[in-house]
Design an enzyme around this catalytic site. Sequence first.
Site, mmCIF file in Angstrom:
data_model
loop_
_atom_site.group_PDB
_atom_site.id
_atom_site.type_symbol
_atom_site.label_atom_id
_atom_site.label_comp_id
_atom_site.label_asym_id
_atom_site.label_seq_id
_atom_site.Cartn_x
_atom_site.Cartn_y
_atom_site.Cartn_z
ATOM 1 N N CYS A 568 0.836 -1.196 0.000
ATOM 2 C CA CYS A 568 0.000 0.000 0.000
ATOM 3 C C CYS A 568 0.874 1.249 0.000
ATOM 4 O O CYS A 568 2.030 1.221 0.441
ATOM 5 C CB CYS A 568 -0.907 0.011 1.231
ATOM 6 S SG CYS A 568 -2.027 -1.407 1.321
ATOM 7 N N THR A 569 0.318 2.333 -0.497
ATOM 8 C CA THR A 569 1.027 3.609 -0.459
ATOM 9 C C THR A 569 0.825 4.220 0.913
ATOM 10 O O THR A 569 -0.185 4.872 1.186
ATOM 11 C CB THR A 569 0.489 4.563 -1.548
ATOM 12 O OG1 THR A 569 0.555 3.903 -2.808
ATOM 13 C CG2 THR A 569 1.297 5.838 -1.596
#
Length: 707
Positions: A568-569
């Site tokens: 995930c960012t």
Amino acid sequence: MSKKEGALLQFSPMQSLVDEGFWHRFSSLKLNKLGIDDSPLPIIGFYAPCSHSQVSNHLTLLAESLPSESSDASLVPEPSSGNRNKCSIPGILYNTNTVEAFHALDKMKLLKEEAAKIWNDIVTGKAVEDCSVLSRFLLISFADLKKWSFHYWFAFPALMLDPPAALVNLRPASQWLRAAEAESLSTACNEWRKSKSTADVPFFLVTIDPQSRATVRLLKEWEACQSDSHKVLFGFYDPCHFPNTPGWPLRNFLALISAKWNLKSVQFFCYRENRGFADMGLSLVGEALITVPEGWKNTMPNAVGWELNKGRKVPRCISLAQSMDPTRLAVSAADLNLKLMRWRALPSLNLNALSSVKCLLLGAGTLGCQVARMLMAWGVRKITLVDNGKVAMSNPLRQSLYTLDDCLNGGSFKATAAVESLKRIFPAVEAEGVVMAIPMPGHPVNNQEQENVLDDCRRLSDLIDAHDSVFLLTDTRESRWLPTLLCANTNKITITAALGFDSFLVMRHGAGPFSHAHGSDAETAIPSSADVHKIKDAKENHRLGCYFCNDVVAPTDSTSNRTLDQQCTVTRPGLAPIASALAVELLVSILHHPQGIFAEGDISNNVIGTSEQPLGILPHQIRGSLAQFSQMTLVGYSSPSCTACCDTVLLEYRNKGMEFILQAINHPTYLEDLTGLTELMKSATAFSLDWDKDDDDVDNDDDCVEI
């Protein structure tokens, strides 16, 4: 009271009517051309004779009452001529920039100034040559362009005779005149109104000879009317419908007659129509007795004329917000801030360049949502978003274009959901969503998938060709490679925004390596071997680098074998809005720079090679840190071994096309071998250090570095 003494002559006030088109055009003129200039603006009003027994005509303002925005010569509207239903009357508009200034205007002073113009036209004889000036009018206004409401007040200056004129025997023309005279006058008036040269002349003379023949003449033909055997009537187009009161234009007409021809008894003709033809039953004839003292014309008479609003001396106010189409209202409101910038802060702002630029956003996640909204705020209207992901439950809090509804039933595709959201925010946006994956090096494909991947490559190439600017907003490094290559090949404005946990990079890519050598045909021409080395621009400075120019390895698979926080960012929530805003500001600065994509990179406040631009410096890279609350501008030049934009890579792509892209996707070391990075890394590992820690003699050869 005797017949010749008469009663006080009273007049029916002129009434105003403003078409919505006038306010729309004035708003546009104010925003686009006038700005804060509150100088008096010449306008034109229109009126015609009364044409109904129960309704008076108004002095009307239309869109054409105002000068054109495109008029470079002067801010003076073109008067209408020859239109029987639109007699042109000169007016003046005083528009203030604040409602307080509107209420503070010295209304008596303004009225006297306009009355003085009428009086001067009478004294000099101009009113005889151009009788429309007798009906000059004044309009004061304040335009609240945030609420689309307009405060305004009309004045129709009328010179006051002292003592006032007396009225004798006002009757319908059909009763005042003999039947033959009335019939002849009706015919003459119809002919006058049919002629293009006289149809819109509102004041005239009428002579009736002993044979009951009526003739309508211009005011300047007064001398031809001097015959003892002729009846002379002073005619005017009367907008009033009342049977016992002449209209307002007669007031200044009587002042002209008295001052110019020194008449004491005036027979006037209030011309009115029915269904477009002269009607002697509605038209009136009366006699006015003028008893002003000798020498009265040496001093300008007093004046009246402010229009009443429901019997009170107060301005009117109209709001167009409710009547406007919501989309049109949204467009006007969205453009308001930009147009106000041009008033003082940024006169050189090119709104046409912003509204016409076509932007392609690769990635509709946290960065893509923010960039799209920022682009719309700057007036960009053509936006395409590319993404193949779906909206997840974790997205709406960070990705501003999505809501919980977009997450239900497996989630909507981000590209289509983002477009729907943009259109809800601003219905006039021309947005399109494209659901597709971007082929990436380091992500090999098998034979069954190969054709689909090539289709995606071609589709991405077509999208880039069709747009002027490309934003790289994806969340992996390798997904930016193919767009960078294609943008360098077609010389498109390319902007990258990338996020860390608490740091960001925003940068613009330099022009492609062959853009200077081949001019406008750089996209399609295959350079010769001699051209391959022409990577410097006309000033012998290296071109600016791309996102991959500082890398010494080719982009590879960065998504496999990663923990959840790496997949995930994971960033601080405030980071994406900052980076997105800077990315859009970078585009706006490029569009306003005279060198565009070829502009050099600026650092701090030092502008290299050019004078400072209205929007400030144009950096190459902006790197920021929330941990330090700091930001710096850097310049990085292109690398001859870049895996995405160097001349070797682009030449290989131009020669081999899709075969080259498949090689880059399927073979991890292909790009490194092609660009010489493999040899560079071999050379780096060939360095060995052999330190003799026991011997401090600096002259000992054993302490030297062996290569």
